[in-house]
Design a protein around this motif. Sequence first.
Motif, mmCIF file in Angstrom:
data_model
loop_
_atom_site.group_PDB
_atom_site.id
_atom_site.type_symbol
_atom_site.label_atom_id
_atom_site.label_comp_id
_atom_site.label_asym_id
_atom_site.label_seq_id
_atom_site.Cartn_x
_atom_site.Cartn_y
_atom_site.Cartn_z
ATOM 1 N N ARG A 217 0.822 -1.201 0.000
ATOM 2 C CA ARG A 217 0.000 0.000 0.000
ATOM 3 C C ARG A 217 0.866 1.266 0.000
ATOM 4 N N VAL A 218 2.035 1.213 0.653
ATOM 5 C CA VAL A 218 2.923 2.363 0.677
ATOM 6 C C VAL A 218 4.340 1.892 0.988
ATOM 7 N N ILE A 219 5.337 2.604 0.424
ATOM 8 C CA ILE A 219 6.747 2.303 0.652
ATOM 9 C C ILE A 219 7.431 3.569 1.143
ATOM 10 N N GLY A 220 8.162 3.450 2.246
ATOM 11 C CA GLY A 220 8.898 4.586 2.789
ATOM 12 C C GLY A 220 10.396 4.348 2.696
ATOM 13 N N LEU A 221 11.092 5.220 1.973
ATOM 14 C CA LEU A 221 12.552 5.139 1.860
ATOM 15 C C LEU A 221 13.174 6.022 2.934
ATOM 16 N N ASP A 222 13.579 5.409 4.034
ATOM 17 C CA ASP A 222 14.209 6.171 5.113
ATOM 18 C C ASP A 222 15.715 6.244 4.850
ATOM 19 N N LEU A 223 16.055 6.793 3.690
ATOM 20 C CA LEU A 223 17.445 6.910 3.238
ATOM 21 C C LEU A 223 17.676 8.323 2.730
ATOM 22 N N TYR A 224 18.762 8.939 3.149
ATOM 23 C CA TYR A 224 19.102 10.263 2.632
ATOM 24 C C TYR A 224 19.770 10.120 1.262
ATOM 25 N N ARG A 225 19.205 10.809 0.242
ATOM 26 C CA ARG A 225 19.728 10.749 -1.125
ATOM 27 C C ARG A 225 19.814 12.174 -1.675
ATOM 28 N N GLU A 226 20.926 12.834 -1.389
ATOM 29 C CA GLU A 226 21.122 14.213 -1.839
ATOM 30 C C GLU A 226 21.751 14.290 -3.236
ATOM 31 N N PHE A 227 21.934 13.162 -3.858
ATOM 32 C CA PHE A 227 22.644 13.082 -5.138
ATOM 33 C C PHE A 227 21.695 12.630 -6.236
ATOM 34 N N PRO A 228 21.966 12.962 -7.469
ATOM 35 C CA PRO A 228 21.111 12.509 -8.580
ATOM 36 C C PRO A 228 21.184 10.994 -8.735
ATOM 37 N N THR A 229 20.066 10.405 -9.119
ATOM 38 C CA THR A 229 20.012 8.962 -9.319
ATOM 39 C C THR A 229 20.729 8.572 -10.620
ATOM 40 N N GLN A 230 21.605 7.560 -10.521
ATOM 41 C CA GLN A 230 22.386 7.123 -11.671
ATOM 42 C C GLN A 230 21.690 6.010 -12.470
ATOM 43 N N LYS A 232 18.595 4.313 -14.341
ATOM 44 C CA LYS A 232 17.401 4.756 -15.057
ATOM 45 C C LYS A 232 16.129 4.153 -14.477
ATOM 46 N N ASN A 233 16.183 2.876 -14.164
ATOM 47 C CA ASN A 233 14.985 2.206 -13.625
ATOM 48 C C ASN A 233 14.596 2.788 -12.268
ATOM 49 N N LEU A 234 15.589 3.033 -11.418
ATOM 50 C CA LEU A 234 15.305 3.623 -10.109
ATOM 51 C C LEU A 234 14.721 5.021 -10.268
ATOM 52 N N LYS A 235 15.270 5.786 -11.184
ATOM 53 C CA LYS A 235 14.784 7.148 -11.408
ATOM 54 C C LYS A 235 13.324 7.134 -11.829
ATOM 55 N N GLN A 236 12.988 6.206 -12.715
ATOM 56 C CA GLN A 236 11.613 6.117 -13.189
ATOM 57 C C GLN A 236 10.664 5.723 -12.060
ATOM 58 N N LEU A 237 11.096 4.794 -11.223
ATOM 59 C CA LEU A 237 10.263 4.376 -10.092
ATOM 60 C C LEU A 237 10.028 5.533 -9.129
ATOM 61 N N LEU A 238 11.070 6.272 -8.801
ATOM 62 C CA LEU A 238 10.938 7.392 -7.861
ATOM 63 C C LEU A 238 10.041 8.486 -8.411
ATOM 64 N N GLU A 239 10.081 8.690 -9.716
ATOM 65 C CA GLU A 239 9.281 9.756 -10.314
ATOM 66 C C GLU A 239 7.812 9.366 -10.481
ATOM 67 N N ASN A 243 3.149 5.626 -4.610
ATOM 68 C CA ASN A 243 3.168 5.114 -3.237
ATOM 69 C C ASN A 243 4.585 4.999 -2.670
ATOM 70 N N ILE A 244 5.573 5.574 -3.339
ATOM 71 C CA ILE A 244 6.946 5.609 -2.823
ATOM 72 C C ILE A 244 7.217 6.997 -2.238
ATOM 73 N N GLU A 265 14.326 13.404 -7.632
ATOM 74 C CA GLU A 265 13.381 12.709 -8.500
ATOM 75 C C GLU A 265 11.992 12.558 -7.874
ATOM 76 N N VAL A 266 11.896 12.706 -6.579
ATOM 77 C CA VAL A 266 10.623 12.483 -5.883
ATOM 78 C C VAL A 266 9.891 13.810 -5.735
ATOM 79 N N PRO A 267 8.633 13.904 -6.180
ATOM 80 C CA PRO A 267 7.858 15.146 -6.042
ATOM 81 C C PRO A 267 7.712 15.556 -4.583
ATOM 82 N N PHE A 268 7.496 16.867 -4.378
ATOM 83 C CA PHE A 268 7.437 17.392 -3.013
ATOM 84 C C PHE A 268 6.303 16.765 -2.198
ATOM 85 N N ASP A 269 5.178 16.450 -2.848
ATOM 86 C CA ASP A 269 4.053 15.904 -2.088
ATOM 87 C C ASP A 269 4.316 14.485 -1.589
ATOM 88 N N ARG A 270 5.441 13.881 -1.999
ATOM 89 C CA ARG A 270 5.825 12.562 -1.486
ATOM 90 C C ARG A 270 7.133 12.630 -0.692
#
Length: 550
Positions: A217-230, A232-239, A243-244, A265-270
């Motif tokens: 139902r929902v996924i929470g990434l409790d990881l700090y990621r201040e860098f651009p995603t390298q 492509k698949n991860l970038k697409q999922l985050l965007e 529910n991420i 890559e993650v919108p502000f509302d998420r």
Amino acid sequence: MSEEMSEENSELTNETSDFQREELRKEELDKAIRAAYLEYAELDRVIYYKLNKNLSEIAGTRKLTEVVFELIKWANAEGKLETLFVELYKEKPGNPELKAIKEKWFPSVSESDKKSKKKLPWYKFISLRSLRTTLLTSIGITTLVILTRFSAVLEPVELLFFDQMMRFPRRDEPDERLLLIQITPNDMEKYGRGQGTSLPDKTIGELLKILVDLKPRVIGLDLYREFPTQDKNLKQLLEKESNIFAVCKVAAPESNSSGTSPPEEVPFDRIGFSDFSEDRDHVVRRQLLRMDTKNIDKSPCGNSKTMDSLSFKLAQKYLSKDKKEYKSTKNSIDLASDNIVLQRLFGSTTGGYQSMERLLGAYQILLNYRSACRRGNTSVPECSPHKIAQREMTVKEALEDKLLNKDSVEDKIVLIGTRIDGIDFLLPTPFSFGEREPRMPGLIMQAQMVSQLVSAVEDKRPLLRVWSIEYEIGWILLWSLVGGIVAQFCPSNKILILSEIVAVASLYVICLIFFTQLQLWIPLIPTAFSLLGTGGFVVVFMRLKAQKLS
């Protein structure tokens, strides 16, 4: 004629002897009373309760020697001399002076009289004068205690007892809605280390793809990621995946923390902030839900008017499927879901808190830890807040050991974070006092907070609450009155000390029952101080008054 005169002289002698005998009896009774009753207040109490008279009306408020003399004169005139002695003797049957008087002058008074005393109703023992003194003293002591409490002097002790009551043994069930995936040192060793302190983007992408396909139902990434995603698949999922959710850390200038930016890559509302509300001793007892970040300079989380925490975002997303999310109410500043209200700790004087220096404008509630019981993880007790989730696994177990399946993931709350010394935050909790349990990793703390919000709605698990300041003052005043009444009617110091100990113990048990059964945190320490303070003041006041009168 001489015989008649002899008889008259004999009668006169007998009358003189009886008079002298009666005077001697009163004189010795006077000495015995003064020896047995050294304080005016003590004698006054017996006369009031047993003879239904005020001693001041009979003998005034002079020295004790004069008071006893006037009392005996009154009793003799009223024909109540023996009654007076009986009542005084019953109060102190072991006094040697009174016992000697009984054997010599009042032999008809038996020991059984002491046992056959008539029990008066409780209200007969309360006089308007004593009630007024106790009431005024209670109000004064309560005012002093409240002002002392507002100064935050009592806060550390109140929080100490809060922790003790939180640790009180209880057996909660693990939250079946939670699945925790932890990045461990073994995972780092196997998959390598990517940017920052996380795994390589490719590994994170593979993990998220498997999870998304299993429809949590929902996924929470409790990881700090201040860098651009390298990747492509991860970038697409985050965007694209709604529910991420990811995290950022709000800047805290007072602690020289510049904060941490969210993944671009993650919108502000998420995006939710990961900040925790720590007390002065760094223990986490409160849960942050919402924060005003508009006035925080250079905040990496952005400068929106308000921002929600990660735990609140995840809970809202989970509850939204059944349209049970928390919403603002029209007539209150609190958030609520149906009749479940998140009682906001508002201002700097809420419950035992008197100095919440930071985040006073934030929406925060008390954190009611779930101490779950299940086997495994021998580093903590069988029942521990560390065992909050029904299922826990490492990244290796998820990717290679195929522990992820539809039953373990579908409709669940999935939290992904690190559990590596030196990287993860380790937070003190009420359970880590005295190193009874290890400090809590940030991932487990997020799980506790999400579980509290969701289980309050779905399982009706109670939230911790506090009284309003008006109820707290009334509660403290009530126990202050108890302390004064107990002190006034205890005949000896030993009984007084024992009674005060019983009263304080009863207060603690009541507060514990309120906390563990009703989830209501009510004042313990200020109430105990008020109880003992009023009792002590009443005792000192009565003795000073008695010394003055005697």
